[in-house]
Design an enzyme around this catalytic site. Structure first.
Site, PDB file in Angstrom:
ATOM      1  N   HIS A 104      84.563  98.774 -27.508  1.00 35.99           N
ATOM      2  CA  HIS A 104      85.824  98.423 -28.151  1.00 35.99           C
ATOM      3  C   HIS A 104      86.874  98.016 -27.127  1.00 35.99           C
ATOM      4  O   HIS A 104      86.715  98.206 -25.920  1.00 35.99           O
ATOM      5  CB  HIS A 104      86.351  99.612 -28.960  1.00 35.99           C
ATOM      6  CG  HIS A 104      86.430 100.874 -28.153  1.00 35.99           C
ATOM      7  ND1 HIS A 104      87.469 101.144 -27.304  1.00 35.99           N
ATOM      8  CD2 HIS A 104      85.558 101.907 -28.037  1.00 35.99           C
ATOM      9  CE1 HIS A 104      87.248 102.309 -26.707  1.00 35.99           C
ATOM     10  NE2 HIS A 104      86.088 102.794 -27.134  1.00 35.99           N
ATOM     11  N   HIS A 115      91.410 101.907 -27.741  1.00 32.54           N
ATOM     12  CA  HIS A 115      91.876 103.054 -26.966  1.00 32.54           C
ATOM     13  C   HIS A 115      91.112 103.071 -25.651  1.00 32.54           C
ATOM     14  O   HIS A 115      90.151 102.321 -25.471  1.00 32.54           O
ATOM     15  CB  HIS A 115      91.642 104.376 -27.714  1.00 32.54           C
ATOM     16  CG  HIS A 115      90.205 104.736 -27.856  1.00 32.54           C
ATOM     17  ND1 HIS A 115      89.371 104.171 -28.800  1.00 32.54           N
ATOM     18  CD2 HIS A 115      89.421 105.600 -27.150  1.00 32.54           C
ATOM     19  CE1 HIS A 115      88.156 104.677 -28.682  1.00 32.54           C
ATOM     20  NE2 HIS A 115      88.155 105.531 -27.679  1.00 32.54           N
TER      21      HIS A 115
END
Length: 271
Positions: A104, A115
Site C-alpha cells: 500500500h 500508512h
C-alpha cells in the site's frame, strides 16, 4: 531459484476499510482469506516460473493473519513476531528475489488505507530526506542483503510511489484509489490471475539490480502527537527535533527498520 513472497493486506483486491484489516471484525475474517489467496497466486506463479523453494512472509499487523491450512502446501510460511527483519523476514535465507503482494501507499499518500508501519504512531517517516513507506524501507532492506524486488501488487497510488524505486519490477494494479477508504477494485479472481501472471513475467526476466539506499541513514519521524514524541525520546540516542518530530542516525538500513519497529511497539503504551 528461491523466492520470498511478502504479503500485506491493505493492497489486496476488495479491501478498502479499517474493519477489513483489524482482527476482531467479521469483515477481517473474509479479508484475511482474500489475502491468503493472493499469496497463493504469487506462490503458484513462482513455481510456474521455475522456483525450487518459496517462502511466504505474513507481513500484516501481528504477522499471523493467513490461515495456514489455506496456503499452498509447497511454500514455507514465515509468521509471528517479534522478528528482526519484520516484513522482510526470510530475505536472509539465501533467496534470489522478493515479490511484494498486497502492499500500500505510504503515510500521507493518496492510496487506500495509506500508512507507514503504524498509523497510530507515525505521520511521516523520512530516510535521508525522502518520505518512505513500507515498500521503500523493506525494499532497501532486501537490497542490503543483495536481493532485488522483482514484482509488487497494490493500488495505483502505491504503484506510482514505488515504480521510481523499483523501475525494473513488474507491478500489478489490483484496484484504483478514490479515497482513503474507497476505491475501484478488480474482482478477487481477476486480481489473483494478474498476480500469478505478474510473478511469472518477473521471474522470467533478467534479474534487476537491488534497490540500494545510502547509509549511514538519517531517519526523521513525524509523530501523530507530541505525547508520542515525548515517549520515543525516552530512548537515549533519539533526538527531539520539534514538538512532534524525532530523529536518529542508523548505520544500516536494517538498524533503521528495526528502530522504527521498536518505536511502533513502544507506542502501544499510549493507546
Amino acid at each position: 531459484m528461491k523466492i520470498l513472497v511478502s504479503t500485506d493486506i491493505e493492497g489486496v483486491a476488495g479491501v478498502v476499510h479499517q474493519q477489513q484489516v483489524r482482527a476482531g471484525n467479521p469483515e477481517y475474517e473474509r479479508a484475511r482469506v482474500l489475502m491468503t489467496h493472493e499469496a497463493n497466486a504469487a506462490i503458484a506463479g513462482a513455481f510456474d516460473a521455475g522456483a525450487t523453494e518459496v517462502l511466504v512472509n505474513d507481513s500484516h499487523g501481528d504477522f499471523r493473519n493467513m490461515p495456514a491450512e489455506l496456503l499452498d502446501p509447497r511454500a514455507h510460511y514465515v509468521l509471528g513476531k517479534p522478528r528482526y527483519l519484520g516484513m522482510m523476514a526470510g530475505v536472509d535465507q539465501g533467496v534470489d528475489a522478493v515479490c511484494m503482494v498486497g502492499y500500500h501507499s505510504r503515510a500521507q499518500g493518496r492510496g487506500i488505507l495509506a500508512h507507514t508501519t503504524n498509523s497510530f504512531a507515525f505521520s511521516r517517516v523520512r530516510f535521508n530526506g525522502d518520505e518512505v513507506g513500507e515498500a521503500a524501507m523493506y525494499g532497501a532492506l532486501a537490497g542490503e542483503y543483495g536481493v532485488p524486488v522483482v514484482m509488487a501488487s497494490g493500488d495505483d497510488a502505491f504503484i506510482a510511489e514505488h515504480q521510481p524505486l523499483f523501475p525494473e519490477a513488474v507491478f500489478v494494479q489490483t484496484k484504483r484509489a478514490t479515497g482513503q477508504t474507497s476505491g475501484i477494485s478488480l474482482s478477487p479472481q481477476a486480481a489473483r490471475e494478474a498476480i500469478r501472471a505478474g510473478v511469472i513475467a518477473a521471474l522470467r526476466r533478467e534479474r534487476p539490480r537491488p534497490y540500494v539506499m545510502k547509509v549511514p541513514a538519517t531517519v526523521r519521524i513525524q509523530t501523530q502527537t507530541t505525547a508520542l514524541a515525548d515517549l520515543f525520546c525516552q530512548w537515549p540516542t533519539l533526538e527531539r527535533i520539534g514538538a512532534d518530530e524525532i530523529g536518529f542516525e542508523a548505520p544500516t538500513v536494517e538498524a533503521a527498520v528495526r528502530m522504527v519497529n521498536c518505536l511502533s511497539a513502544m507506542s502501544s503504551m499510549l493507546r
